[in-house]
Scaffold this motif. Sequence first.
Motif, short mmCIF file in Angstrom:
data_model
loop_
_atom_site.label_atom_id
_atom_site.label_comp_id
_atom_site.label_asym_id
_atom_site.label_seq_id
_atom_site.Cartn_x
_atom_site.Cartn_y
_atom_site.Cartn_z
N VAL A 158 160.88 71.76 12.65
CA VAL A 158 161.99 72.52 12.04
C VAL A 158 163.12 71.52 11.73
O VAL A 158 163.58 70.81 12.62
N ASN A 187 163.96 70.44 -0.69
CA ASN A 187 163.33 69.31 -0.01
C ASN A 187 161.83 69.44 0.17
O ASN A 187 161.20 68.57 0.80
N GLY A 222 169.52 73.51 12.78
CA GLY A 222 169.78 74.95 12.68
C GLY A 222 169.96 75.64 14.02
O GLY A 222 170.15 75.00 15.07
N1 LIG Z 1 167.95 65.01 21.84
C1 LIG Z 1 168.58 63.86 21.69
O1 LIG Z 1 168.60 63.03 22.60
C2 LIG Z 1 169.26 63.62 20.40
C3 LIG Z 1 169.56 62.34 19.96
C4 LIG Z 1 170.17 62.19 18.73
C5 LIG Z 1 170.49 63.29 17.95
N2 LIG Z 1 170.19 64.52 18.45
C6 LIG Z 1 170.48 65.74 17.69
O2 LIG Z 1 169.84 65.68 16.49
C7 LIG Z 1 170.58 66.44 15.55
C8 LIG Z 1 170.76 65.62 14.34
O3 LIG Z 1 169.49 65.29 13.85
P1 LIG Z 1 169.36 64.68 12.45
O4 LIG Z 1 170.26 63.51 12.33
O5 LIG Z 1 167.94 64.56 12.16
O6 LIG Z 1 169.94 65.87 11.60
P2 LIG Z 1 170.35 65.83 10.16
O7 LIG Z 1 169.78 64.60 9.52
O8 LIG Z 1 171.79 66.08 10.06
O9 LIG Z 1 169.53 67.12 9.64
C9 LIG Z 1 169.86 67.57 8.42
C10 LIG Z 1 168.65 68.27 7.86
O10 LIG Z 1 168.46 69.52 8.53
C11 LIG Z 1 168.10 70.50 7.58
N3 LIG Z 1 168.54 71.82 8.03
C12 LIG Z 1 169.81 72.24 8.12
N4 LIG Z 1 169.82 73.52 8.59
C13 LIG Z 1 168.51 73.87 8.79
C14 LIG Z 1 167.88 75.04 9.25
N5 LIG Z 1 168.56 76.13 9.61
N6 LIG Z 1 166.54 75.06 9.36
C15 LIG Z 1 165.82 73.97 9.01
N7 LIG Z 1 166.38 72.82 8.54
C16 LIG Z 1 167.71 72.78 8.42
C17 LIG Z 1 168.80 70.06 6.32
O11 LIG Z 1 168.07 70.49 5.22
P3 LIG Z 1 168.73 71.41 4.08
O12 LIG Z 1 169.82 70.60 3.46
O13 LIG Z 1 167.61 71.65 3.18
O14 LIG Z 1 169.25 72.62 4.80
C18 LIG Z 1 168.83 68.53 6.41
O15 LIG Z 1 167.77 67.93 5.69
C19 LIG Z 1 171.89 66.80 16.16
O16 LIG Z 1 171.86 68.16 16.43
C20 LIG Z 1 171.92 65.98 17.42
O17 LIG Z 1 172.51 66.68 18.48
C21 LIG Z 1 169.59 64.70 19.63
#
Ligand SMILES: NC(=O)c1ccc[n+]([C@@H]2O[C@H](COP(=O)([O-])OP(=O)(O)OC[C@H]3O[C@@H](n4cnc5c(N)ncnc54)[C@H](OP(=O)(O)O)[C@@H]3O)[C@@H](O)[C@H]2O)c1
Length: 327
Positions: A158, A187, A222
């Motif tokens: 997701v 996308n 999301g």
């Molecule tokens: N667990 C850990 O240790 C860790 C480490 C680092 C980061 N993180 C977490 O990772 C997240 C950031 O990840 P990232 O950098 O990969 O995110 P990101 O690049 O900001 O993700 C953006 C993507 O998510 C899609 N998206 C937005 N809303 C959505 C929905 N409701 N359903 C499905 N897709 C959706 C968007 O597509 P559209 O434009 O088409 O909507 C966009 O392509 C943060 O929440 C952060 O807390 C966690």
Amino acid sequence: MKAMIYEKYGNPSEVMHMVDLPKPEPKADEVLVKVMASSITFSDAAMAYGKPVAVRLATGGAIKPKQLLLGKDIAGIVEAVGAEVSDIKVGDEVFADIYECGLKGYAEYVAVPEKWLVSKPANISFEEAAAAPESAVVALQGLRNLGKIQAGMDVLVVGASGGIGTYAVQIAKAFGAQVTAVCSGRNVELVRSIGADKVLDYTRENFLSGEKQYDIILATAGFYKLADYQKALKPSGTLVVTGGSMRQIFAAMIFGSLRTRDTQQTMTSLSMHPNADDLRQIKVWFDEGKIISVIDSVFPLNELGNAMEHYATRHARGKVVIKVAQE
Ligand SMILES: NC(=O)c1ccc[n+]([C@@H]2O[C@H](COP(=O)([O-])OP(=O)(O)OC[C@H]3O[C@@H](n4cnc5c(N)ncnc54)[C@H](OP(=O)(O)O)[C@@H]3O)[C@@H](O)[C@H]2O)c1
């Protein structure tokens, strides 16, 4: 050397500014890296905004930032090595997640203990390498450590078009899984092009109806309810929440085990830890052509603030990269 720093929390385009800092001197176990590229990670952007507030507490800067120079992921060229450095030599190309040794990648040079540096895949650019350290390792740790991924499993990603999601789709395929990817309509082609077997548009389809169930659901974006995720899990399936809204992350962390206590299912959240061995595995997949970095955009170092604000829209397609130096 040129570096982008900030001295107060706020909109990154307003608070990030260029300064001249002394070039770091590597200690005996350190390597001086000329930073060619860096990228925007969630931690870097969160620390710049000072939001969520937990980030301020974790970094010891409740009112104003303690760490003025950020930059978690780097790719660059070795410029000098300390007396005790054994395996890395001047001129080597490297990449790393340098969170554990103090970030500092949004600058022309950084001194990094040798143990964090991994040889850069020769077949990719510095920008492509700098995109990977955090996001690809989050995807790997989520799928392998928590999801216990095996060949033939059904995996749902997701947020498949985001920084973590684009690596997750490809890493799940590298493990031999069947991958269904969730992203918005714009996308779909991108996500299909990196190997997803099936792509669902979250703006049009209820992909958690339970009609199809998965061994692993990796949730990176999301907010969806645990009850809905549970419907879409096989009887012994695992939900791994790596990101998305804070509500989604905390729900999995606090209520995941409670909700699955009378089942064979697991619902959990990942707390990623930088790990050079995991990044070495990512390098192997780059070398073998099994993964690529999907780059949303490349900003010059002096536009770091704009890059962070673009990332913070949560709609980047793949990774937002910073070009620090010219080759
Ligand atoms: N667990 C850990 O240790 C860790 C480490 C680092 C980061 N993180 C977490 O990772 C997240 C950031 O990840 P990232 O950098 O990969 O995110 P990101 O690049 O900001 O993700 C953006 C993507 O998510 C899609 N998206 C937005 N809303 C959505 C929905 N409701 N359903 C499905 N897709 C959706 C968007 O597509 P559209 O434009 O088409 O909507 C966009 O392509 C943060 O929440 C952060 O807390 C966690």
